[in-house]
Design a protein around this motif. Structure first.
Motif, PDB file in Angstrom:
ATOM      1  N   UNK A  64       0.863  -1.177   0.000  1.00 35.60           N
ATOM      2  CA  UNK A  64       0.000   0.000   0.000  1.00 35.60           C
ATOM      3  C   UNK A  64       0.903   1.230   0.000  1.00 35.60           C
ATOM      4  N   UNK A  65       0.957   1.892  -1.149  1.00 28.43           N
ATOM      5  CA  UNK A  65       1.750   3.113  -1.248  1.00 28.43           C
ATOM      6  C   UNK A  65       3.232   2.890  -1.451  1.00 28.43           C
ATOM      7  N   UNK A  66       3.673   1.661  -1.685  1.00 25.97           N
ATOM      8  CA  UNK A  66       5.093   1.387  -1.882  1.00 25.97           C
ATOM      9  C   UNK A  66       5.430   1.218  -3.348  1.00 25.97           C
ATOM     10  N   UNK A  67       6.587   1.727  -3.753  1.00 21.96           N
ATOM     11  CA  UNK A  67       7.031   1.659  -5.147  1.00 21.96           C
ATOM     12  C   UNK A  67       8.242   0.725  -5.290  1.00 21.96           C
ATOM     13  N   UNK A  68       8.323   0.061  -6.444  1.00 23.72           N
ATOM     14  CA  UNK A  68       9.503  -0.692  -6.867  1.00 23.72           C
ATOM     15  C   UNK A  68       9.936  -1.766  -5.875  1.00 23.72           C
ATOM     16  N   UNK A  69       9.012  -2.345  -5.167  1.00 26.74           N
ATOM     17  CA  UNK A  69       9.340  -3.469  -4.296  1.00 26.74           C
ATOM     18  C   UNK A  69       9.408  -4.747  -5.118  1.00 26.74           C
ATOM     19  N   UNK A  70      10.268  -5.682  -4.704  1.00 27.28           N
ATOM     20  CA  UNK A  70      10.436  -6.948  -5.407  1.00 27.28           C
ATOM     21  C   UNK A  70      10.065  -8.085  -4.461  1.00 27.28           C
ATOM     22  N   UNK A  71       9.070  -8.861  -4.864  1.00 29.04           N
ATOM     23  CA  UNK A  71       8.538  -9.956  -4.049  1.00 29.04           C
ATOM     24  C   UNK A  71       8.775 -11.233  -4.849  1.00 29.04           C
ATOM     25  N   UNK A 124      -2.561  -1.154  -3.457  1.00 23.39           N
ATOM     26  CA  UNK A 124      -3.343   0.065  -3.440  1.00 23.39           C
ATOM     27  C   UNK A 124      -2.511   1.243  -2.968  1.00 23.39           C
ATOM     28  N   UNK A 125      -3.095   2.434  -3.044  1.00 18.44           N
ATOM     29  CA  UNK A 125      -2.435   3.647  -2.577  1.00 18.44           C
ATOM     30  C   UNK A 125      -3.483   4.706  -2.304  1.00 18.44           C
ATOM     31  N   UNK A 126      -3.176   5.617  -1.392  1.00 21.93           N
ATOM     32  CA  UNK A 126      -4.050   6.750  -1.166  1.00 21.93           C
ATOM     33  C   UNK A 126      -4.063   7.647  -2.400  1.00 21.93           C
ATOM     34  N   UNK A 127      -5.169   8.348  -2.585  1.00 22.61           N
ATOM     35  CA  UNK A 127      -5.254   9.287  -3.701  1.00 22.61           C
ATOM     36  C   UNK A 127      -4.120  10.312  -3.598  1.00 22.61           C
ATOM     37  N   UNK A 128      -3.446  10.522  -4.706  1.00 20.49           N
ATOM     38  CA  UNK A 128      -2.324  11.440  -4.735  1.00 20.49           C
ATOM     39  C   UNK A 128      -0.995  10.786  -4.436  1.00 20.49           C
ATOM     40  N   UNK A 129      -1.008   9.512  -3.994  1.00 16.84           N
ATOM     41  CA  UNK A 129       0.220   8.762  -3.751  1.00 16.84           C
ATOM     42  C   UNK A 129       0.322   7.642  -4.783  1.00 16.84           C
ATOM     43  N   UNK A 130       1.401   6.875  -4.728  1.00 19.36           N
ATOM     44  CA  UNK A 130       1.643   5.863  -5.749  1.00 19.36           C
ATOM     45  C   UNK A 130       1.969   4.509  -5.135  1.00 19.36           C
ATOM     46  N   UNK A 131       1.772   3.475  -5.934  1.00 14.31           N
ATOM     47  CA  UNK A 131       2.270   2.126  -5.639  1.00 14.31           C
ATOM     48  C   UNK A 131       2.694   1.573  -6.992  1.00 14.31           C
ATOM     49  N   UNK A 132       3.813   2.061  -7.488  1.00 14.48           N
ATOM     50  CA  UNK A 132       4.198   1.883  -8.881  1.00 14.48           C
ATOM     51  C   UNK A 132       5.397   0.938  -9.021  1.00 14.48           C
ATOM     52  N   UNK A 133       5.356   0.087 -10.051  1.00 21.40           N
ATOM     53  CA  UNK A 133       6.530  -0.685 -10.439  1.00 21.40           C
ATOM     54  C   UNK A 133       6.894  -1.826  -9.519  1.00 21.40           C
ATOM     55  N   UNK A 134       5.921  -2.424  -8.862  1.00 19.27           N
ATOM     56  CA  UNK A 134       6.197  -3.560  -7.985  1.00 19.27           C
ATOM     57  C   UNK A 134       6.233  -4.856  -8.798  1.00 19.27           C
ATOM     58  N   UNK A 135       7.155  -5.751  -8.441  1.00 12.49           N
ATOM     59  CA  UNK A 135       7.407  -6.975  -9.196  1.00 12.49           C
ATOM     60  C   UNK A 135       7.144  -8.194  -8.318  1.00 12.49           C
ATOM     61  N   UNK A 136       6.417  -9.183  -8.892  1.00 14.21           N
ATOM     62  CA  UNK A 136       6.138 -10.455  -8.230  1.00 14.21           C
ATOM     63  C   UNK A 136       6.630 -11.568  -9.143  1.00 14.21           C
ATOM     64  N   UNK A 137       7.678 -12.277  -8.730  1.00 10.65           N
ATOM     65  CA  UNK A 137       8.312 -13.249  -9.609  1.00 10.65           C
ATOM     66  C   UNK A 137       8.634 -14.542  -8.867  1.00 10.65           C
ATOM     67  N   UNK A 138       8.363 -15.670  -9.526  1.00  9.36           N
ATOM     68  CA  UNK A 138       8.758 -16.998  -9.042  1.00  9.36           C
ATOM     69  C   UNK A 138       8.182 -17.317  -7.661  1.00  9.36           C
ATOM     70  N   UNK A 139       6.977 -16.886  -7.397  1.00  7.32           N
ATOM     71  CA  UNK A 139       6.297 -17.248  -6.156  1.00  7.32           C
ATOM     72  C   UNK A 139       5.423 -18.479  -6.379  1.00  7.32           C
TER      73      UNK A 139
END
Length: 413
Positions: free
Chosen positions: A222-229, A244-259
């Motif tokens: 929530x509101x975190x960018x570029x995290x790798x999971x 998700x993210x609050x309006x006006x904030x971002x949660x952009x570019x998160x990656x989910x791989x090999x889970x």
């Protein structure tokens, strides 16, 4: 759960200077220690953690005897450096040192460059481990019976949570009727940017919710960018990930791989994200690649991209998703999808290049490796390392490098 050797192979090698962190080692033993003792050997250990963590210097180590027990909070305010992190570890035999306490969070990391291993945080007020600082590592820890097993706050950046076990973090933070705002039961909750969650086993993130019936997520962003999971095993959670993210904030570019995601629960999902029309959208640039998912109950969904989905919102490649319900849902312009195998009762999205609807032939309900003859073998699309979060993560669940035309899913032949 992945072995330590495999997890280490998935991560960038540490600089040589970071390997040797000269400093003083302080010892703690809650049963036989004495805060009036020297504290610099196991036989002269201190009794309390607060005594040990005050005024630490870069390169120092605090070693806690296994079998010890403490009431939190343990607040870590000192900071190490990249070359000389501060280490919090264990010695002796027996159960992991346990920190608990319903009045406070158990371990709160306010400093930077900590390496914390071997602790258990259980039954805490909100979070088992809360990370406010940057460049910290949780390695081989355990957390259970919390609202969040590990919580990286908005100020927490470039932290790593690896090779750890998060079990039955099954309590709600908000649970009131009619507000569409219930929240809780997180294995890991990420509010910060550029963090890594890899090689963990996350189970039982599942709690009753007045708004949703049940709620919970193995890894929520929530509101975190570029995290790798990456390379996590998730079992019996409500959702693997929700963004998700609050309006006006971002949660952009998160990656989910090999889970690898399985559940025996009656409902569940792999990934839930939102477009601009949702109250916590838009969530942009999410990538889900080479995940293996098996959710057999009828009220399940593989992935959902709603309230204005678009290729800029969600990209999926080389996944294997088997559900008893809906394999995926996209409205709007749809997701950018390809190279995957899907099996379910229905789907509401356009199949992309090389994607098929077929039985991927998992080895079993819990072993999601592919049997000979699987349509997922060679199904994947070759991708550059950026899709996986970098070269260090471009390996399958067992540490095998991807070559040629990869197999779809978390395991390669």
């Amino acid at each position: 759960m992945l072995s330590v050797a495999v997890i280490v192979s998935l991560l960038p090698a540490a600089p040589a200077a970071a390997q040797a962190h000269a400093g003083t080692t302080y010892y703690v033993d809650s049963r036989a220690g004495d805060d009036a003792a020297a504290g610099t050997s196991a036989s002269t250990a201190w009794k309390t953690l607060d005594k040990a963590v005050a005024d630490l210097e870069p390169g120092d180590t605090v070693s806690v005897r296994r079998g010890s027990g403490f009431t939190g909070p343990l607040t870590l305010t000192s900071s190490g450096t990249k070359a000389k992190p501060i280490t919090l570890t264990t010695h002796g035999s027996g159960a992991r040192p346990k920190i608990t306490g319903s009045d406070d969070d158990c371990v709160v990391v306010k400093g930077d460059h900590w390496r914390i291993s071997g602790l258990r945080a259980s039954g805490c007020r909100w979070a088992g481990f809360q990370i406010d600082g940057h460049d910290n590592e949780l390695i081989g820890v355990e957390a259970d019976k919390n609202i969040a097993g590990a919580f990286v706050t908005p100020s927490g950046t470039r932290n790593t949570i690896r090779d750890s076990v998060f079990t039955d973090n099954n309590r709600m933070s908000v649970n009131d009727k009619g507000g569409d705002n219930d929240s809780g039961a997180f294995g890991v909750l990420l509010n910060g940017d550029d963090n890594v969650v890899t090689g963990n086993t996350i189970t039982g993130s599942f709690a009753k919710s007045k708004d949703y019936g049940y709620d919970g997520a193995a890894v929520e962003i929530f509101g975190g960018d570029r995290n790798r999971v990456t390379h996590n095993i998730a079992r019996n959670n409500v959702t693997f990930t929700e963004l998700g993210a609050k309006k006006g904030e971002t949660a952009t570019g998160n990656v989910f791989a090999f889970n690898v995601v399985t559940t025996s629960r009656k409902r569940g999902s792999f990934l839930v994200t939102r477009g601009p029309r949702h109250i916590v959208g838009p969530v942009k640039g999410t990538v889900a690649v080479h995940n293996s998912v098996y959710l057999p109950a009828k009220d399940t969904i593989g992935w959902s991209c709603h309230d204005g989905c678009a290729p800029s919102i969600l990209k999926l490649r080389n996944n294997v998703i088997v559900v008893g319900g809906e394999t995926g849902f996209a409205d709007g312009k749809g997701a950018d999808e390809g190279g995957s195998v899907y099996k379910g009762r229905k789907h509401r999205f356009k199949l992309g290049p090389k994607s098929v609807k077929a039985d991927p032939m998992f080895t079993s309900r819990t072993d999601l490796r592919l049997r000979p003859g699987s349509p997922a073998l060679g199904r994947g699309i070759a991708l550059p390392p950026s899709w996986y979060g970098g070269k260090a993560f471009a390996k399958d669940m067992k540490g095998k490098a991807l070559t040629g035309s990869p197999d779809a899913g978390a395991y390669q032949r």
